[in-house]
Design an enzyme around this catalytic site. Structure first.
Site, PDB file in Angstrom:
ATOM      1  N   SER A 100       0.926  -1.250  -0.127  1.00  0.00           N
ATOM      2  CA  SER A 100       0.121  -0.034  -0.059  1.00  0.00           C
ATOM      3  C   SER A 100       0.962   1.275  -0.012  1.00  0.00           C
ATOM      4  CB  SER A 100      -1.104   0.014   1.358  1.00  0.00           C
ATOM      5  OG  SER A 100      -1.889   1.063   1.018  1.00  0.00           O
ATOM      6  N   HIS A 131      -8.210  -4.655  -0.940  1.00  0.00           N
ATOM      7  CA  HIS A 131      -7.086  -4.040  -0.547  1.00  0.00           C
ATOM      8  C   HIS A 131      -5.981  -4.718   0.257  1.00  0.00           C
ATOM      9  CE1 HIS A 131      -4.095  -0.468  -0.442  1.00  0.00           C
ATOM     10  NE2 HIS A 131      -4.415  -0.467   0.917  1.00  0.00           N
ATOM     11  N   ASP A 141     -10.105  -3.927  -5.435  1.00  0.00           N
ATOM     12  CA  ASP A 141      -9.507  -2.843  -4.646  1.00  0.00           C
ATOM     13  C   ASP A 141     -10.212  -1.386  -4.685  1.00  0.00           C
ATOM     14  OD1 ASP A 141      -8.053  -1.170  -2.965  1.00  0.00           O
ATOM     15  OD2 ASP A 141      -5.889  -2.182  -3.459  1.00  0.00           O
TER      16      ASP A 141
END
Length: 402
Positions: free
Chosen positions: A248, A342, A313
């Site tokens: 991320s 995600h 996501d």
């Protein structure tokens, strides 16, 4: 209507970013979300038992100098120390348990330590429970766990955790996502170490966990620089055996580091092509003030690149992985999980996740490329990061006096 809103947000950021100090403030409060601290670090040579802690009353930046500081902020999340299974323990040689002193010769011989153990002592890593108690990790005889506190170029003290797997020369330098810290990520780290039979080193960004200071994109670049140099200069890992893993928002410092240093490989898990493109993926030209312009820096990565991203996501659109794949020169693989979100790829698709990860790690052992000393910069866009000097980092290891 939504497209107009996107353009307004990106334009506002570019306008306000003209003032450097204002840019840092915007990035700090908009891009980062540090969680409540879920762990404690104490000197290994102290007697570490379950102790009751009181909530922290003073600022985070002062806690490292306070003798009785719990290094926590407010109410803590529920955490339990990790339980290794018999299956896990059977695949590794019996290892020592923790010692309460740094003077143990057996401990020094069996656990990889920095060059000067007296100057760079290990720390104990403990969880914080919902009852504000520090729980010693004393049930991992097969996985020696050390914690070090690095001082980055920004002057912040960076907390870290090092999990060792015997006889492995490779190590993953893991940069975690937003809204978490190395305490909350511990179970994930242990799973990676055990399944892939590899060492792992992770750190908390400035302002996260027990790390001091405030989170900004520039500070994160300094943080990972200190971690990388510590692995090479002190823990004695070869650059070719260091695999950079960015999840991320951790894809930002990871991609930037891999574009400047010799590394064995780069893994981008649910990463972003740039900060402003999270708001508007259709942006063509990267702004000078954009945050984590991975799309431009991945061009300079000479190591193998492995991308994995969830097709569903909702936080960082899958188009970011597609954009990064187009600019990567040494692309190993792109795994787009059709229904993946995600943060669920390594849990919902666990077996396939580790199978692909193991394959990439094996490939990195034979695909190392030395970075040219004078490499032509292929990037056409100049970024604010280009003005920062990360290559001549000087850092120290600091003791936590508690």
């Amino acid at each position: 209507m939504y497209l107009i809103f996107q353009r307004i947000l990106t334009g506002l950021f570019k306008l306000l970013s003209v003032i450097r100090c204002l840019r840092s403030t915007i990035v700090q409060y908009v891009a980062f979300n540090p969680p409540e601290v879920g762990y404690l670090i104490r000197n290994r040579n102290e007697v570490i038992k379950t102790i009751t802690l009181s909530p922290m009353q003073e600022e985070r930046s002062r806690t490292l100098d306070e003798p009785q500081s719990p290094l926590i902020q407010v109410k803590q999340p529920i955490r339990q120390s990790h339980q290794l299974t018999k299956e896990h323990l059977s695949i590794i040689s019996p290892r020592i348990k923790y010692y309460n002193t740094l003077q143990s010769a057996e401990y020094k011989q069996q656990l990889r330590n920095p060059k000067n153990q007296d100057q760079y002592p290990s720390q104990e890593f403990n969880f914080i429970s919902n009852e504000l108690k520090a729980m010693e990790i004393d049930n991992n005889p097969g996985l020696p766990i050390s914690s070090y506190v690095l001082e980055s170029k920004s002057g912040n003290l960076i907390a870290s955790i090092y999990i060792e797997f015997q006889n492995s020369e490779q190590i993953i330098l893991y940069s975690h996502g937003n809204s978490t810290d190395i305490g909350l990520m511990f179970d994930t780290y242990v799973d990676i170490v055990m399944e892939c039979k590899i060492n792992l080193f992770s750190y908390d960004y400035s302002g996260y966990g027990q790390s001091t200071g405030y989170p900004t994109d520039i500070n994160l670049l300094y943080d990972i620089e200190s971690a990388y140099i510590f692995l090479v200069d002190q823990l004695q890992f070869e650059p070719r055996n260091i695999i950079i893993y960015g999840y991320s928002i951790g894809s930002g410092p990871s991609t930037n580091l891999a574009s400047r240093h010799d590394v064995g490989g780069l893994i981008i898990h649910s990463g972003l092509s740039s900060g402003l493109r999270v708001i508007d993926p259709t942006i063509d030209h990267t702004s000078y003030n954009d945050i984590f312009p991975n799309l431009d820096y991945i061009v300079d990565v000479t190591a193998p690149v492995y991308l994995l991203h969830g097709g569903a996501d909702s936080m960082i659109n899958v188009v970011h992985a597609e954009q990064l794949a187009q600019n990567a020169h040494h692309l190993f693989s792109v795994w787009l999980v059709e229904n993946g979100g995600h943060g669920d790829i390594d849990s919902q698709w666990k077996e396939l996740y580790f199978k692909r990860l193991q394959r990439f790690l094996q490939y990195c052992q034979t695909a190392y490329v030395v970075r040219p000393q004078q490499k032509q910069n292929k990037r056409t866009t100049k970024h604010i990061y280009d003005e920062c000097n990360f290559d001549k980092e000087i850092f120290q290891i600091s003791l936590l006096e508690m």
